[in-house]
Design an enzyme around this catalytic site. Structure first.
Site, PDB file in Angstrom:
ATOM      1  N   GLU A 206      -2.501  47.784 -10.407  1.00 48.19           N
ATOM      2  CA  GLU A 206      -3.519  47.852 -11.472  1.00 48.19           C
ATOM      3  C   GLU A 206      -4.837  47.194 -11.080  1.00 48.19           C
ATOM      4  O   GLU A 206      -5.498  46.572 -11.905  1.00 48.19           O
ATOM      5  CB  GLU A 206      -2.981  47.258 -12.794  1.00 48.19           C
ATOM      6  CG  GLU A 206      -1.998  48.185 -13.472  1.00 48.19           C
ATOM      7  CD  GLU A 206      -1.941  48.037 -14.982  1.00 48.19           C
ATOM      8  OE1 GLU A 206      -2.849  47.448 -15.578  1.00 48.19           O
ATOM      9  OE2 GLU A 206      -0.957  48.523 -15.565  1.00 48.19           O
ATOM     10  N   HIS A 429       0.897  40.498 -16.783  1.00 47.53           N
ATOM     11  CA  HIS A 429       2.202  40.434 -16.118  1.00 47.53           C
ATOM     12  C   HIS A 429       2.313  39.080 -15.409  1.00 47.53           C
ATOM     13  O   HIS A 429       1.303  38.436 -15.129  1.00 47.53           O
ATOM     14  CB  HIS A 429       2.327  41.531 -15.055  1.00 47.53           C
ATOM     15  CG  HIS A 429       2.563  42.891 -15.628  1.00 47.53           C
ATOM     16  ND1 HIS A 429       3.688  43.624 -15.361  1.00 47.53           N
ATOM     17  CD2 HIS A 429       1.815  43.656 -16.461  1.00 47.53           C
ATOM     18  CE1 HIS A 429       3.625  44.781 -15.993  1.00 47.53           C
ATOM     19  NE2 HIS A 429       2.489  44.829 -16.661  1.00 47.53           N
TER      20      HIS A 429
END
Lengths: 580, 580
Positions: A206, A429
Site C-alpha cells: 500500500e 496495520h
C-alpha cells in the site's frame, strides 16, 4: 509529535556521531545495562521503545543474549569461510554491522508490550561451527553477478555448519495520497525506523504513490542499497521492497481477477493487485522472496470478493510453486486479507508448503494472537473490528526451505497499535518483524509417514473446498452475464422506443431527456457483461487447475501412493518442505 | 470437398479396419513402395497427401528410413530399460505405436512440396544403445504420479545412451465462431489429421470456442488422452493442447498488456492473450511446454501495438525464465505474431536461450523460408501479404535443453497453404510439425569463450533496444492520459454549459439533445485515461525489469566477467543452454 532525528536521549541507541558498525556489543549483560539501565525515554521510533510507554520494563530474556553474544552481521555466512574460531550459537545477530539494532532488539525484549504474548522457547544450540564472517560477507560475494553465488554453493552453503540469518520487516503502509491520515509524517518515521533497524529486507504494501517510494528510496539508500517498486494497474500495485543485499532478479505477476471496475468506492480493481518476486543470492543460497497484497474484504458477512480472493490465493500459490523450483529458501510476506483459517490462507499454505512464522516461531512478542489490525490502532475503523475484540491477523510472514535446508523463525515481533510518543502508529496495520535462520537439515531427520497421510487428506479436502468455491463463483459470474445480456436487450428496446417517441412528437422532450440514462444503461450493462464474462473465464481457468490436481490425487490414491501427498500433488523432487 | 473418414483409397495408410499399432513397417523400402507405389490418390488429410496434388512424387529420403527402421513409439525411452538388443539409430520413430503415422511421414518425405525447401542433413548416428522399449513406455511410467518419474531420472535419463524423441504439432487454427470460413469442416479435418499422425503433443491457438475444443477433445480422446483449454479474457485465450502423455501440471499467465478495449474491431483485448504452461514427465525428464499467442500486427508500417508486443515478448521470456529453472527440456510453440528479425522475437530468443527449430533443423521441408502465412493460402488476406511475396514466418517451434541434455530438431515440416483434395487448408496459418530429439551432451562438448562475448554483446544491445521501445511506449501512454485528462475537463465544462442552457430555455431542446454525446465523451475520455494509465504502469514495470538487467550487465562488465553473459544476466546455474 516528537521530532525525529538521531537518537541522543537514550543510551541504548548508538551515540550521536558514532558510525554504524563501530560499537560491537560483546555480552548480554552489557546489552541489558545499556538497554534499560539509564531509565531515560528514547524519542526515536526504534523497536526498543515502540511500546516503551506501556508498562514497566522486564529484564531481557536470555535467548536474546545468545544472539547478542555473537555480535555478527545479519544474514552472514557461518562456516569458517572468511574467519576462524569462535563458538557457533544458533543464528547470531547482526549487532556488529549495526549496534543500535542489536541493542534495540534487546530492549524490545526488555520492554513491556501491552497485550504482548510470549511463547519463549529456548533456541536449540546445535553443533559448534566455524568462525565469524565479516559483515556483508554474503552481499560482497553475491554482488559478483547472477550465477557466481550459486556456483559457490558447494563450497559455502554445503558446509555442515552453514547458517544464515535473515531479519525481515513487513508492513502494509496505508499510504493513499489525499486519503490516508498523516501520510507524510508516517512515511518519514517509517524511513527513520527502517534505517535504524537495518533489516535484511523490508517489504511494504500500500505504498500507492511512487513519490512516496522515491522519498523512501532516497532516505534508505545508505542502509538499503537495493530497492524496487512493482508497477501495475491504474494506480500501482502498492508493493515495494528495500534490500540490504543486491537483488539478482525481479518480476511480477498481476492477478487475473481483482474485483470489479464498477466498484469504484472499493478501488481494488484500479490497483492491479499483484505478487512481486525477488531473487536474491545470499551466502551461496538462492532466496526467492515474494511480496503480495490480495483483494480486501469489505464485509465479512456478505463478502462479494471471497471467490476472487480464493482465486488470487490459488494463483499466488501456483506462481510460487512454479517459480521457486530451484530456490533454496522461499519467503512470502504481505497483506493477504485472509484470516488464518480462511480457505484462501489454508489453500496457499498447504499447496506451497509454506510455514507461518507466527505459528512456528520460537519466540513471539507483540499483539494478542499475532493480530495485525488492532482496535487500539487509531487509524483502524473500529466498527469493522467489532466482532474481533483482539483484532484480526491478515498480514503474514511465511517461509520454507528446500534442497536439504532447514528454516526456522527465531523471533517474531509485531507493533501493537501505538507509538509511545506521538500516539500515532506507522499505519493502520501492524508491522511484522521476523528473524529467520537457515541451516542444514540434521542428517537424522526423516519425515513421518503418518504425517504424510494426514497432510494428503487435508490438502485434498482444501482443494475440494476451493474447487466448490470457484465453481459457485463461475455460476454466479455466468448469472451476471445472462442478466446483463437481458438488460442490454431491454436497453436497446427502450432506446428504439425513445427514438420513436422523439420522432413522433408529443412527449419528445421527455424522450430526448431519457436518452442519456438509457444509453448509460446500455453501456453499463455492456460493461457488466464484459467484466463478468472475464470473471467467469478467469475462475474457470483456476477451477480447471484445481480439478486437474484433484484428478491426479485420485489417480495417486488408486495407485496406492498415499504416503507421499506433496510429491503426488504436483510438487517436484526437492520441492517438499521440511518439518519446521 | 472430399469426404473425411477412414482412408480406404490409399495403400500407404493403414488398411480400413486394421487397428492402430498392428502393422509395423519393417523397412524403408517397404514404406516407399506403400507410399507412392499404387499411384492412387488418398482422400484423407494425412501428411503424406497434404501437398500431393502439387507435383510428381519424389523418392523417400533415406534419413526417414532410419526413423522407420526402428519401429518404436514416440518419445519413448531408449537405453535397455524395458527391452534388450536392437541397434540404436538416432532418435527412433514411433511407427510401432502408429504405423499409419510412420508411413505418412515417409510419404511426406516422398511427396512433392510446391515451393518446398529442403536442407537435408543426414542424421548423426551415435553410439549404439539398448533395446527397444515398448510403446508408451514413458507414459506408463510417468502416469504413476508427479514425482515418480523425476525420481527415476538417475536410473533412466542418466544413462549415456539415453534418447528421447518428441513429435510436436503446432497450428493457429483461425476458429472464430461466425467469422472464420469453413470452421466446422476444418475442425473435423484437423481432428482426423491429428488422430492419424499421433503426435506426442498438439498445440493449438485461436480455438476461440470452447465447443470446438470439446469437439476435438472427444474426437482425439483415444490418441491424446490428456487435453487442456486455457481460459482467460472475455472470449478465451484460444490456446489448447492435446497430449499423448499425461500432463503433470499446468498453469497460465495472462499478459498484462494486450491492446485496448476500445479497439473493438481488432478484438485482441477481449481475448485475454496468455501463455499456457504444461509440465510433463517423460522418461525421467521434466519437460516444460509453453504455448502462446501474442497480439496481432494489423499494420506493419504504422504498428500501434508494437510496444505491447515487445512487452508481451519480455513477459513471456521472463515467465519462461522463472518457471523453467528445474526443467530439463523447454519447448515453446505458438503464434508470436513476430517476424524472425523483429525486436520481440530476438528479445525472447536471446533472453531465454531458446533455439528456433526452423533455423536449427537438420531437415526441413515445407514452405519457402519456413513461412507460416502464405499468399497461396485461400484464407489469407492477400493485401496484407503484398510486401512479402513468399509470405511471413510468425509461428514458431522453439526449444532448449538444460542440465546436461542436448536437444536437436531432426525434422521440421510445414503445410504449404493447400489441401490437395478440397482445396481448402486447415487454417489461414500453416501448421508446424517438428521431430525433436533429446540426448546427453557429448562429454567433449565445451562452449567457445569467444561465442560468449559475442552473445553478451548481442543480448545487451537487444535489451537496450527493448528498453528504448518500452520507454517510448511509456511516454506515449502518458501523453494519452494527459490528453484524456484535458478531454475530461472539457467534457465537464460542456456538460455544465448544457445544463445551464437547458435551464435557461431558448435552445433547451438542443441542449438536452447534446447531453448524450457529451456524457459519452466524458465516459469515453475516462475510459481512455484508465486504459492508458494502466498501459503506462504495465510498460513501466517491464521497463524497470529491463533496466535492472542492463544495470547488472554493466556491473558484470565492470567486474570483468564478460565471458559468461547468460550467467551474468540473470540465468542461473544450469539454466544456460547448449550449442544446438
Amino acid at each position: 509529535m516528537a521530532a525525529l532525528g538521531d537518537c541522543s536521549e537514550h543510551k541504548h541507541c548508538a551515540s550521536p556521531g558514532q558510525p554504524r558498525g563501530s560499537a560491537p556489543v560483546s555480552s548480554w549483560e552489557e546489552g541489558r545495562e545499556l538497554a534499560g539501565g539509564d531509565g531515560r525515554v528514547c524519542s526515536q521510533l526504534c523497536a526498543c521503545c515502540w511500546n516503551g510507554a506501556r508498562g514497566p520494563r522486564l529484564p531481557a530474556a536470555p535467548d536474546f543474549a545468545v544472539d547478542r553474544l555473537s555480535g555478527l552481521a545479519g544474514s552472514q555466512l557461518r562456516g569458517g569461510v572468511r574467519g576462524g574460531g569462535g563458538q557457533w550459537a544458533g543464528c547470531p545477530g547482526n549487532a556488529e554491522s549495526d549496534p543500535a539494532q542489536g541493542l534495540s532488539r534487546a530492549d524490545w525484549e526488555a520492554g513491556a508490550f501491552r497485550g504482548a504474548r510470549g511463547r519463549g522457547r529456548p533456541p536449540v544450540r546445535t553443533a559448534p561451527g566455524g568462525g565469524a564472517a565479516g559483515p556483508h560477507a554474503s552481499s560482497r560475494s553475491s554482488r559478483r553477478g547472477g550465477s557466481v553465488v550459486p556456483r559457490l554453493r558447494s563450497a559455502l552453503a554445503m558446509k555442515p555448519t552453514f547458517s544464515l540469518r535473515l531479519r525481515i520487516f513487513n508492513l502494509n503502509c496505508w499510504a493513499i495520497p489525499y486519503l490516508s491520515k498523516h501520510r507524510g509524517d508516517r512515511m518519514k518515521r517509517l524511513g527513520d525506523f527502517l534505517n535504524m533497524e537495518s533489516f535484511d529486507l523490508a517489504l511494504l504494501e500500500e505504498v500507492w504513490s511512487e513519490q512516496d517510494f522515491q522519498y523512501l528510496r532516497q532516505k534508505l539508500l545508505p542502509t538499503y542499497p537495493a530497492a524496487h517498486y512493482f508497477s501495475s494497474g491504474v494506480i500501482g500495485s502498492g508493493l515495494c521492497v528495500f534490500s540490504k543485499h543486491p537483488i539478482q532478479e525481479f518480476t511480477q505477476h498481476v492477478y487475473t481477477l481483482n474485483g470489479y471496475p464498477y466498484m469504484i468506492h472499493h478501488g481494488d480493481w484500479f490497483c492491479g493487485k499483484a505478487v512481486g518476486l525477488l531473487v536474491l543470492h545470499l551466502s551461496g543460497l538462492v532466496l526467492n522472496v515474494y511480496v503480495t497484497h490480495l483483494h480486501a474484504e469489505y464485509n465479512r458477512q456478505k463478502d462479494i470478493y471471497l471467490t476472487h480472493r480464493v482465486a488470487q490465493a490459488w494463483e499466488l500459490a501456483q506462481f510460487i510453486h512454479h517459480t521457486s523450483k530451484k530456490a533454496d529458501v522461499v519467503l512470502l510476506c504481505g497483506d493477504l486479507n485472509l484470516h488464518p483459517k480462511d480457505l484462501g490462507c489454508r489453500l496457499l499454505k498447504e499447496w506451497t508448503g509454506l510455514h507461518d512464522a507466527y505459528l512456528e516461531t520460537q519466540d513471539f512478542k507483540g499483539s494478542e494472537e499475532g493480530c495485525t489490525m488492532l482496535p487500539e490502532n487509531c487509524y483502524v475503523n473500529q466498527r469493522e473490528l467489532e466482532p474481533f475484540p483482539f483484532g484480526i491477523r491478515i498480514d503474514y510472514v511465511l517461509y520454507k526451505a528446500v534442497s536439504g535446508f532447514y528454516i526456522s523463525c527465531k523471533t517474531l515481533r509485531t507493533t501493537t497499535g501505538r507509538d509511545p510518543h506521538s500516539g500515532t502508529p506507522l499505519s493502520d496495520h501492524e508491522a511484522l518483524m521476523a528473524t529467520l535462520c537457515v541451516r542444514h537439515i540434521p542428517p537424522q531427520h526423516t519425515p513421518s509417514p503418518t504425517h504424510g497421510l494426514a497432510e494428503r487428506s487435508r490438502l485434498v479436502s482444501i482443494l475440494k473446498e476451493a474447487w466448490i468455491e470457484l465453481d459457485l463463483g463461475v455460476a454466479q459470474a455466468r448469472w451476471w452475464t445472462t442478466f446483463a445480456g437481458y438488460v442490454i436487450g431491454l436497453g436497446l428496446l427502450l432506446l428504439a422506443l425513445l427514438c420513436a417517441l422523439a420522432a413522433g412528437g408529443g412527449v419528445r422532450e421527455v424522450a430526448i431527456l431519457l436518452w442519456t440514462p438509457s444509453v448509460g444503461l446500455l453501456l453499463g450493462a455492456g460493461a457488466v457483461y464484459i467484466f463478468h464474462m472475464q470473471e467467469a473465464k478467469g475462475l474457470s481457468g483456476a477451477r480447471a487447475e484445481l480439478q486437474h490436481v484433484l484428478g491426479r490425487a485420485r489417480e495417486a490414491q488408486d495407485l496406492g501412493l498415499e504416503s507421499q501427498p506433496a510429491l503426488l500433488l504436483g510438487q517436484q523432487e526437492g520441492d517438499g518442505t521440511e518439518e519446521q
